[in-house]
Design a protein around this motif. Structure first.
Motif, PDB file in Angstrom:
ATOM      1  N   PHE A 276       0.549  -1.205   0.293  1.00 30.26           N
ATOM      2  CA  PHE A 276      -0.036  -0.159  -0.258  1.00 30.26           C
ATOM      3  C   PHE A 276       0.741   1.217   0.118  1.00 30.26           C
ATOM      4  N   TYR A 277       0.555   1.690  -1.061  1.00 32.39           N
ATOM      5  CA  TYR A 277       1.884   3.140  -1.014  1.00 32.39           C
ATOM      6  C   TYR A 277       1.484   4.237  -1.448  1.00 32.39           C
ATOM      7  N   THR A 278       1.056   5.273  -0.618  1.00 31.81           N
ATOM      8  CA  THR A 278       0.765   7.099  -1.650  1.00 31.81           C
ATOM      9  C   THR A 278       1.985   7.527  -1.414  1.00 31.81           C
ATOM     10  N   PRO A 279       1.871   8.614  -2.707  1.00 31.12           N
ATOM     11  CA  PRO A 279       2.711   9.568  -3.232  1.00 31.12           C
ATOM     12  C   PRO A 279       3.959  10.094  -2.475  1.00 31.12           C
ATOM     13  N   ARG A 280       3.102  10.029  -1.756  1.00 29.66           N
ATOM     14  CA  ARG A 280       4.956  10.650  -0.357  1.00 29.66           C
ATOM     15  C   ARG A 280       5.129   9.089   0.143  1.00 29.66           C
ATOM     16  N   ASP A 281       4.273   8.376   0.548  1.00 24.12           N
ATOM     17  CA  ASP A 281       5.508   7.394   0.316  1.00 24.12           C
ATOM     18  C   ASP A 281       6.875   6.830  -0.515  1.00 24.12           C
ATOM     19  N   LEU A 284       9.688   9.293  -0.677  1.00 22.23           N
ATOM     20  CA  LEU A 284      10.573   8.933   0.129  1.00 22.23           C
ATOM     21  C   LEU A 284      11.287   8.072   0.387  1.00 22.23           C
ATOM     22  N   LYS A 285      11.185   7.396  -0.629  1.00 26.26           N
ATOM     23  CA  LYS A 285      11.918   6.573  -1.230  1.00 26.26           C
ATOM     24  C   LYS A 285      13.078   6.649  -1.531  1.00 26.26           C
ATOM     25  N   GLY A 286      12.770   8.016  -2.274  1.00 26.24           N
ATOM     26  CA  GLY A 286      14.086   8.298  -3.697  1.00 26.24           C
ATOM     27  C   GLY A 286      13.155   8.252  -4.648  1.00 26.24           C
ATOM     28  N   HIS A 287      12.195   8.281  -5.167  1.00 27.18           N
ATOM     29  CA  HIS A 287      11.446   8.132  -6.594  1.00 27.18           C
ATOM     30  C   HIS A 287      10.799   9.560  -6.965  1.00 27.18           C
ATOM     31  N   LYS A 288      10.790   9.948  -7.973  1.00 29.45           N
ATOM     32  CA  LYS A 288       9.798  11.477  -8.282  1.00 29.45           C
ATOM     33  C   LYS A 288       8.859  11.513  -8.754  1.00 29.45           C
ATOM     34  N   PRO A 289       8.542  12.822  -8.583  1.00 22.93           N
ATOM     35  CA  PRO A 289       7.353  13.216  -8.380  1.00 22.93           C
ATOM     36  C   PRO A 289       7.444  12.791 -10.004  1.00 22.93           C
ATOM     37  N   SER A 290       7.648  12.776 -11.083  1.00 26.66           N
ATOM     38  CA  SER A 290       7.063  12.847 -12.886  1.00 26.66           C
ATOM     39  C   SER A 290       7.283  11.520 -11.853  1.00 26.66           C
ATOM     40  N   SER A 291       8.036  10.890 -12.495  1.00 24.67           N
ATOM     41  CA  SER A 291       7.839   9.250 -13.040  1.00 24.67           C
ATOM     42  C   SER A 291       6.542   8.800 -11.954  1.00 24.67           C
ATOM     43  N   ILE A 292       6.427   8.806 -10.777  1.00 28.65           N
ATOM     44  CA  ILE A 292       4.881   8.422 -10.330  1.00 28.65           C
ATOM     45  C   ILE A 292       3.816   9.205 -11.097  1.00 28.65           C
ATOM     46  N   LEU A 439      19.855   7.749  -2.012  1.00 29.37           N
ATOM     47  CA  LEU A 439      20.489   7.815  -3.475  1.00 29.37           C
ATOM     48  C   LEU A 439      19.376   8.302  -4.613  1.00 29.37           C
ATOM     49  N   SER A 440      19.807   8.640  -5.798  1.00 29.93           N
ATOM     50  CA  SER A 440      19.290   8.959  -6.800  1.00 29.93           C
ATOM     51  C   SER A 440      19.415   8.576  -7.573  1.00 29.93           C
ATOM     52  N   ASP A 441      18.660   8.029  -8.736  1.00 28.60           N
ATOM     53  CA  ASP A 441      18.534   6.814  -9.175  1.00 28.60           C
ATOM     54  C   ASP A 441      20.778   6.626 -10.021  1.00 28.60           C
ATOM     55  N   ALA A 442      20.470   8.519 -10.212  1.00 30.77           N
ATOM     56  CA  ALA A 442      21.941   8.255 -11.334  1.00 30.77           C
ATOM     57  C   ALA A 442      23.493   8.491 -10.527  1.00 30.77           C
TER      58      ALA A 442
END
Ligand code: AMP
Ligand code: ZN
Length: 489
Positions: A276-281, A284-292, A439-442
């Protein structure tokens, strides 16, 4: 071609013909603000946003209403468990919802209507229904809708109505999916629950009445389009139709659009399954809003979207490619002149994107068209065949794309920072600390390269140190037959 959509009411793909030329009156069911929105909710809200943006891009003037359900069983239950008032409780999650809308680049509808601010309109709709004998009052002062009096009941959800028994009632906001019963329009006051004094007596509204009352208040008796997630078809939307059409004798909504439920890693999302995930979760795991946003946009609304972390990583790469291409067009140096092939490519891409979206909002096909353009134009650029005068046409095609998909502006870092501040303010320090160490993906890719390099040059101590650094940041490395892959824990 003209815009086609899948209409749940007719059960087929139809051309969208609005009542007034190039004006659209639409209503989408908004959130129940009892908690933070999850990615399933945002699958639906992102789709509504894409649809809005495409309609405007196609020259429609929008009149879009979205409700906020700020009183219902769940809100009452959760607020009393926390020992805070219903209003204060709902206000917090409403605010959070608006923040999430901004984080995911969702436009605000023209009208946002709170249930608690439209109680008199609901009461007067119920009074109208009672006058026509579609509503009846029970001894305790509640009101119910008499389904047996409305023979079209079931036309949206295609429910079999033969088993219906007159007067059998249900008053929960959380319904059993297959139980067709008279539903609550108004609930009599109970100790400790919010209540309003109205022309039909004291109490609070049932869940469904708010959408009928507010949709007709702002958009008139007949709307063009009504949208929501597929779980709302029955009973919520079926009940909206019954309440509205019984009162007015007119068609309530001419087109109904429903977004298929999202799955997470192939399963229904649920807290007990730990998926179960919110966008905020995710942020905070390091994913970008634009990826979501991109991932939630990438599958047409009638198809089931399976949300996976691999998919999220691919979405990040896709957005990166598009942004890089934009940067190349905006800042690159190109030889003078023009290559007619590039202009043809840009024009064909714009047409393909439009045709795909007109075809029941086929976002996957629209994305395929833009990526074909990126690949061909990049290849031309690498071979010196992309010339200065070709750039505006390609920029325009990319602009068309972004008017609907809205992922090119690079504001991810700033939005993620906002979420980090929220986590700190909420005392979610562990989450915040984790996010900061993320860490960022890069950076991950760079460390993996360093490790490969160290191994090749047989510097095993260095390779191990890098591996540990990655492991500490929650990165898991997997050797597959296609080479080394990584994922986040
Ligand atoms: P709620 O806040 O529960 O009233 O839901 C808000 C919106 O999210 C509604 O349109 C729901 O149909 C939609 N929704 C809820 N869960 C999902 C899901 N897993 N996938 C797609 N839409 C969903
Ligand atoms: Zn609704």
């Amino acid at each position: 071609m003209a815009l086609q959509i899948f209409n749940t009411l007719s059960g087929r793909v139809e051309e969208l013909k609005t009542l007034a030329d190039k004006r659209i009156r639409m209503y989408s069911c908004g959130p129940t603000v009892y908690d933070y929105g999850h990615i399933g909710n945002f699958r639906t809200f992102v789709f509504v946003d894409l649809f809005r943006r495409f309609l405007r891009h196609s020259g429609y003037q929008l009149n879009h209403v979205m409700n906020i359900t700020d009183v219902d069983d769940k809100i009452i239950r959760n607020s009393s468990a926390k020992g805070v008032g219903v209003r204060e409780y709902a206000a917090k999650y409403e605010q959070a919802f608006f923040e999430d809308m901004e984080i995911l680049s969702l436009e605000k509808p023209e009208e946002i209507a709170r249930a608690t601010e439209h109680i008199p309109e609901m009461a007067s709709l119920i009074a109208r229904l009672q006058k026509k004998d579609f509503a009846y009052k029970t001894e305790d002062g509640s009101y119910y809708f008499r389904i047996a009096k409305f023979p079209q009941y079931g036309k949206l959800s295609k429910k079999d109505m033969t088993a219906i028994s007159d007067g059998a009632r249900v008053d929960l906001d959380e319904y059993e999916k297959d139980n067709v019963r008279d539903f609550a329009l108004w609930k009599s006051p109970k100790p400790g629950e919010a209540k309003w004094e109205t022309e039909i007596g004291p109490g609070r509204p049932g869940w469904h009445i708010e959408c009928s009352a507010m949709a007709m208040e702002y958009l008139g008796d007949t709307l063009d389009v009504h949208l929501g997630g597929e779980d709302l078809i029955f009973p919520h939307h079926e009940n909206e139709i019954a309440q509205s059409e019984a009162a007015t004798g007119k068609t309530f909504a001419r087109y109904w659009m429903h977004v298929r439920f999202l799955l997470v890693e192939g399963q229904k999302m649920s807290k007990s399954l730990g998926n179960f995930y919110t966008p905020r979760d995710l942020i905070l795991k390091g994913h970008k809003p634009s990826s979501i946003r991109y991932l939630l946009s990438s599958v047409p609304y009638q198809k089931q979207l399976n949300f996976t972390f691999d998919g999220l990583k691919q979405a990040a790469n896709s957005v990166e490619r598009l942004r890089n291409f934009k940067a190349r067009l905006d800042t690159g140096r190109f030889p003078a002149g023009s290559n007619p092939e590039m202009e043809t490519l840009a024009k064909a891409t714009r047409e393909k994107m439009r045709a795909a979206l007109e075809d029941a909002m086929n976002t996957a096909q629209a994305l395929a068209a833009v990526f074909d353009m990126v690949r061909e134009a990049n290849a031309a650029g690498d071979n010196g065949k992309l010339l200065r005068d070709d750039i505006p046409a390609l920029q325009e095609a990319l602009g068309d794309f972004d008017e609907v998909f809205a992922v090119l502006e690079d504001d991810d870092a700033q939005k993620s920072k906002q979420v980090l501040q929220w986590a700190r303010a909420e005392g979610r320090l562990a989450d915040a600390a984790l996010a900061e160490s993320n860490l960022s993906d890069a950076e991950v890719e760079r460390l993996i390269e360093q490790r490969q390099h160290a191994r090749k040059s047989r510097d095993f101590a260095k390779a191990d140190a890098v591996r540990k650094q990655l492991a500490d940041a929650g990165i898991i490395l997997e050797d597959t037959k296609d080479g080394l892959r990584w994922k986040r824990k």
